[in-house]
Design a protein around this motif. Structure first.
Motif, mmCIF file in Angstrom:
data_model
loop_
_atom_site.group_PDB
_atom_site.id
_atom_site.type_symbol
_atom_site.label_atom_id
_atom_site.label_comp_id
_atom_site.label_asym_id
_atom_site.label_seq_id
_atom_site.Cartn_x
_atom_site.Cartn_y
_atom_site.Cartn_z
ATOM 1 N N TYR A 160 0.829 -1.204 0.000
ATOM 2 C CA TYR A 160 0.000 0.000 0.000
ATOM 3 C C TYR A 160 0.867 1.260 0.000
ATOM 4 O O TYR A 160 0.526 2.266 -0.635
ATOM 5 C CB TYR A 160 -0.930 0.001 1.205
ATOM 6 C CG TYR A 160 -1.891 -1.177 1.240
ATOM 7 C CD1 TYR A 160 -2.350 -1.774 0.068
ATOM 8 C CD2 TYR A 160 -2.338 -1.705 2.453
ATOM 9 C CE1 TYR A 160 -3.217 -2.843 0.104
ATOM 10 C CE2 TYR A 160 -3.209 -2.782 2.498
ATOM 11 C CZ TYR A 160 -3.643 -3.347 1.317
ATOM 12 O OH TYR A 160 -4.512 -4.412 1.359
ATOM 13 N N ALA A 179 -4.182 -8.092 -3.017
ATOM 14 C CA ALA A 179 -4.082 -6.640 -3.179
ATOM 15 C C ALA A 179 -3.493 -6.276 -4.531
ATOM 16 O O ALA A 179 -3.921 -5.310 -5.172
ATOM 17 C CB ALA A 179 -3.239 -6.048 -2.050
ATOM 18 N N THR A 189 1.650 9.185 2.445
ATOM 19 C CA THR A 189 0.282 8.910 2.872
ATOM 20 C C THR A 189 -0.324 10.148 3.517
ATOM 21 O O THR A 189 -1.498 10.471 3.283
ATOM 22 C CB THR A 189 0.255 7.722 3.843
ATOM 23 O OG1 THR A 189 0.819 6.575 3.200
ATOM 24 C CG2 THR A 189 -1.165 7.404 4.275
ATOM 25 N N PRO A 214 -3.189 -3.708 8.547
ATOM 26 C CA PRO A 214 -3.215 -4.723 7.478
ATOM 27 C C PRO A 214 -2.629 -6.065 7.878
ATOM 28 O O PRO A 214 -3.071 -7.110 7.365
ATOM 29 C CB PRO A 214 -2.386 -4.068 6.359
ATOM 30 C CG PRO A 214 -2.544 -2.599 6.584
ATOM 31 C CD PRO A 214 -2.624 -2.425 8.072
ATOM 32 N N HIS A 231 -6.681 -0.711 2.818
ATOM 33 C CA HIS A 231 -6.055 0.101 1.767
ATOM 34 C C HIS A 231 -6.921 1.325 1.500
ATOM 35 O O HIS A 231 -8.061 1.202 1.054
ATOM 36 C CB HIS A 231 -5.887 -0.709 0.488
ATOM 37 C CG HIS A 231 -5.217 0.071 -0.614
ATOM 38 N ND1 HIS A 231 -5.537 -0.091 -1.940
ATOM 39 C CD2 HIS A 231 -4.255 1.033 -0.580
ATOM 40 C CE1 HIS A 231 -4.803 0.722 -2.678
ATOM 41 N NE2 HIS A 231 -4.013 1.414 -1.866
ATOM 42 N N GLN A 232 -6.424 2.486 1.800
ATOM 43 C CA GLN A 232 -7.015 3.784 1.522
ATOM 44 C C GLN A 232 -8.210 4.114 2.410
ATOM 45 O O GLN A 232 -8.295 5.221 2.932
ATOM 46 C CB GLN A 232 -7.424 3.910 0.045
ATOM 47 C CG GLN A 232 -6.297 3.687 -0.946
ATOM 48 C CD GLN A 232 -6.722 3.967 -2.368
ATOM 49 O OE1 GLN A 232 -6.423 5.019 -2.900
ATOM 50 N NE2 GLN A 232 -7.423 3.024 -2.981
#
Length: 543
Positions: free
Chosen positions: A12, A46, A155, A220, A249-250
């Protein structure tokens, strides 16, 4: 260019870095899975979701690359051929794993950054997010520090850039006027979910449903370890009560943008929340050996209120001192707003290419998904004072019973429906309503009272707004006027208003024939409610 990921969280972070090379057809982006991690199982899924091109590890080791990006120093990376860039996969380097490496922070550990004889691993760029991290690296592994530069955090860039989408994220979550409280659990034996797995369900059973919405952000690695089914089964009571479980993720970052308050263990997600906005943070970490003394998370947790019992959450949130979280986050992030541009400059310098003339490649966070489940039965506590009724709804079965049980017919089990004092029905979705057959509001209410002898009040939520409230004696229409709040309009759930009307009618010695103004307090807000006898037009509305 090869992007080598050892775990889902590392993947990620690499995906967050890719916009630095967006729009450049001179760069081919390939991905490979670095073997050896206990948390690598989700990487393949993913990668598939991302739709990227992959290279098997054994093949990747036989080829040469102009650049290799990785977000973890662990694994047999020396088998790969090409200049390597190491990106951070967290914020602040706050955590050490006692049974791994030398016990230093992951990402700064000499055990993974140095080779035999003390020479540095072949890394062309070791990116960190703050000068303090560079100083820590120089103290523990000076040879590795020579290739390190302060870039910032990619991020955080996305979180900051997405701040104006906060209202959209809250709308996607169905938060409404409620206060969104996000719980954060890192991975490992000292994490919130390992130490206190029942906390989400206890909070869901204690916090008034119309005042609070709960979300959970799980690291995660825990998603990889437990997988989605096992995690959902463990969290089933809280999920049934409407808990939002953010995708790792996100979505987790979108939830942070949307949140009004945070309850955290020692995981670094809290630092992103604090860097983006000055909102309350509560410490739920119970101590241990993983948190590094003096790290940004250690500083944060030492300064914010601590959560004792779940019932103390409101007091803990109120005890938060504005500015505390933001001050702690400053020690984790530098170059806010320019990290992606700085990384772009470094990568193109290593590639020996001139960056293309493109606009801002930063990608905003997507809207989070709403909760998979919505509670369809509530224990309702009601307090009637004259024409003022205060109702507090909590998901049924998680706490003490209320004054009555309110159940949504068609969404809850038959057992709950037969136990309900108030049975309500919401309008059917358009496809079902257009199927050629539907109840009228009064027809369904009379049917419900006949079919469920224990039901005192049947309520049909009307498509036109308000609700038809039928007792065994007569029928009413209750319609709440929206309340104005800080330039916004707030509307209560008609089912909550119906519970207030039910409680008020129970206190009357006789049924009211004339229109009556009531004040209904739901979610801590007062709404004016008109209660009047139902007309034929009201009763004939389709539901």
């Amino acid at each position: 260019m090869l992007l080598a990921a050892r775990s889902a969280v590392a993947l990620y972070r690499l995906l967050d870095a890719l916009p630095a090379l967006a729009g450049d057809d001179r760069v081919t982006r390939l991905f490979t899975l670095v073997p050896g991690s206990d948390f690598g199982v989700d990487v393949l899924a993913a990668v598939e979701d991302a739709g990227v091109r992959t290279v098997p590890w054994h093949e990747a080791c036989t080829r040469s690359y102009d650049l290799i990006l990785t977000a973890s120093p662990k694994g047999d990376l020396d088998l790969l051929h090409g200049r390597r860039v190491l990106l951070p996969h967290g914020a602040g380097y706050n955590k050490a794993i006692p049974y791994e490496g030398s016990g230093a922070a992951s990402g700064l550990d000499p055990a993974y950054l140095l080779r035999d004889g003390g020479r540095a691993a072949p890394v062309a760029l070791h990116a960190v997010s703050h000068p303090d991290q560079l100083a820590r690296l120089a103290a523990s592994a000076p040879q590795a520090a020579r290739r390190a530069k302060v870039i910032g955090d990619l991020t955080l860039e996305r979180i900051l850039a997405s701040g104006s989408l906060r209202d959209r994220y809250r709308a996607a979550l169905g938060t409404g006027p409620r206060r969104l409280v996000a719980l954060v659990s890192t991975w490992g034996p000292e994490s919130l979910l390992r130490r206190d797995p029942g906390l989400p369900a206890r909070l869901a059973g204690l916090l008034p449903y119309d005042e609070y919405q709960l979300a959970l952000i799980v690291h995660p690695n825990e998603h990889s370890l437990l997988r989605s089914y096992e995690l959902a089964e463990r969290l089933a009571p809280a999920l049934d009560a409407g808990l939002v479980l953010a995708h790792p993720h996100q979505e987790w970052a979108s939830v942070l943008v949307a949140a009004d308050a945070l309850v955290t263990d020692h995981g670094s997600a809290a630092l992103y929340y604090c860097a983006a906005a000055d909102r309350p943070v509560v410490n739920a970490y119970r101590g241990g050996v993983e948190l590094i003394p003096g790290s940004p998370m250690d500083v944060l947790l030492s300064r914010v209120p601590r959560l004792g019992r779940a019932g103390d959450l409101a007091d803990a949130l109120g005890a938060y001192r504005p500015g505390t979280g933001r001050d702690a986050a400053r020690a984790a992030f530098a170059h806010r707003g320019s990290a992606l541009g700085r990384l772009r400059t470094e990568l193109y310098a290593l590639l020996g290419l001139t960056p293309p003339a493109v606009g801002n490649p930063l990608r905003l966070l997507p809207p989070p998904r709403p909760a998979d489940r919505t509670p369809a039965a509530f224990d309702v506590a009601a307090e009637v004072t004259g024409s003022r009724v205060r109702v507090i709804r909590r998901p049924a079965g998680l706490g003490a019973p209320g004054d009555h049980l309110a159940v949504e017919h068609g969404a809850a089990s038959e057992r709950l429906a037969r136990s309900a004092g108030v049975l309500y029905r919401r309008p059917l979705p358009a496809p079902a309503a257009e199927a050629g057959w539907s109840w009228t509001a009064d027809g369904w209410a009379r049917h419900a009272l006949a079919a469920y002898p224990g039901c005192r009040t049947a309520v049909a939520v009307l498509p036109s707004g308000g609700c038809l409230v039928r007792t065994r004696d007569t029928g009413f229409v209750a319609r709440a006027a929206p309340a104005a709040e800080d330039g916004a309009t707030v509307r209560p759930d008609p089912a909550a208003v119906a519970s207030a009307v039910h409680a008020w009618l129970r206190t009357r010695g006789r049924q009211q024939a004339d229109p009556v103004p009531l004040t209904c307090v739901v979610g801590g807000r007062a709404f004016r409610v008109e209660l009047r006898p139902a007309t034929g037009d009201d009763e004939a509305q389709p539901v």
